[in-house]
Scaffold this motif. Sequence first.
Motif, short mmCIF file in Angstrom:
data_model
loop_
_atom_site.label_atom_id
_atom_site.label_comp_id
_atom_site.label_asym_id
_atom_site.label_seq_id
_atom_site.Cartn_x
_atom_site.Cartn_y
_atom_site.Cartn_z
N PHE A 8 -45.30 -4.20 -25.58
CA PHE A 8 -45.71 -3.02 -26.09
C PHE A 8 -44.45 -2.70 -26.84
N ASN A 9 -45.59 -1.56 -27.68
CA ASN A 9 -44.81 -1.17 -28.58
C ASN A 9 -44.66 0.64 -29.29
N MET A 10 -42.51 0.26 -29.27
CA MET A 10 -41.69 0.97 -29.29
C MET A 10 -41.39 1.68 -30.36
N LYS A 11 -41.77 3.14 -30.46
CA LYS A 11 -41.83 4.19 -31.42
C LYS A 11 -40.13 3.12 -32.13
N VAL A 12 -40.20 3.03 -33.15
CA VAL A 12 -38.51 3.37 -34.13
C VAL A 12 -38.72 4.20 -34.99
N LEU A 13 -37.23 5.35 -35.25
CA LEU A 13 -36.52 6.08 -36.45
C LEU A 13 -35.85 5.43 -36.58
N LEU A 266 -37.00 5.62 -41.88
CA LEU A 266 -38.21 5.04 -41.35
C LEU A 266 -38.49 4.93 -40.39
N LEU A 267 -39.93 4.95 -40.11
CA LEU A 267 -41.17 5.28 -38.89
C LEU A 267 -41.71 3.92 -38.70
N GLY A 268 -41.45 3.44 -37.56
CA GLY A 268 -42.50 2.66 -37.69
C GLY A 268 -42.63 1.87 -35.55
N GLU A 269 -42.64 0.60 -35.90
CA GLU A 269 -42.80 -0.36 -34.42
C GLU A 269 -41.97 -1.40 -34.22
N MET A 270 -41.47 -1.44 -33.27
CA MET A 270 -40.59 -3.00 -32.47
C MET A 270 -41.34 -3.18 -31.43
N ASN A 271 -41.67 -4.65 -32.12
CA ASN A 271 -42.51 -4.85 -30.79
C ASN A 271 -41.40 -6.11 -29.24
N SER A 272 -42.10 -5.24 -28.05
CA SER A 272 -40.87 -5.84 -27.70
C SER A 272 -41.89 -6.51 -26.37
N SER A 273 -41.25 -7.97 -25.42
CA SER A 273 -41.76 -7.83 -24.47
C SER A 273 -40.58 -8.41 -23.34
N LYS A 274 -41.56 -9.16 -22.53
CA LYS A 274 -40.69 -9.29 -21.46
C LYS A 274 -41.88 -10.36 -20.41
#
Length: 274
Positions: A8-13, A266-274
């Motif tokens: 899933f994509n986590m929105k990161v600031l 910076l605003l972007g996405e961090m990919n996380s997985s499980k």
Amino acid sequence: MNKERWVFNMKVLYFDCFSGISGDMTVGALMDLGVDPKMIEQELRKLNLEDEYELKWEKTIKKGISATKMKVILKSQQEAEAHHHEYEHHYHHHVDNHSHHHRHYDTIVQLIQDAELNESVKQLSLNIFERIGKAEGNIHNLPLEKVHFHEVGAIDSIVDIVATAVAIDQLQPDKIVSSPVPTGSGKIRIDHGIYPVPAPATLEILKNIPLQKCEIPFELTTPTGAGIIAALSQEFGTIPSMQVSQIGYGAGTKDFSDRPNVLRVLLGEMNSSK
């Protein structure tokens, strides 16, 4: 058998505070990132303080970097603009009985609670103000309800803090990360005399937060900036593994010889997985 993998994509600031952080730099950076200034202005009107100040923003250049400068112009004091960043702390929080008009901490809390802002904006605004108020109370050995904010500093603080909360509410990041915080060095003159940098209130707010060594002989991080980053950031470190989609620069007031006086977000996405 392969285990099912969910991504899933986590929105990161991310706050890159390489030249410190103040309230006006934060709002300017979030505007520069893409938050609509008109929307911020509209939400701030709900505080019913528009007869006391005017909000302005403009593009400026800091050591070759285009940045947004946010200004709170007090209608009752033409020179307030010059005090907003480097002298913000000079009259930001007072707890003694000067002849100036003060805003009591409880008055500010009531002002925010009574405004028709959404609940998350109110809670974040109150969280930031409480951190600043408690720090001042600890420094002066006074309970929170005895802390006063000088009118000039209070207006700046209210606008910066509520505008930041409005912007964060619009962006809806899943996670907020910050760089270690440089506070500057040297000494500053405030109402109580000559104090070391970081000023006592700033340092109190930044307890348990990693600081970055910086030899610049100025106050880089103000109490409002410290309160904002302490309330917002969930962790501190270098830029996380992320895909950056938007970048914003918020301008400070001073100009430094060796670096642009800006806050980068910076605003972007961090990919996380499980």
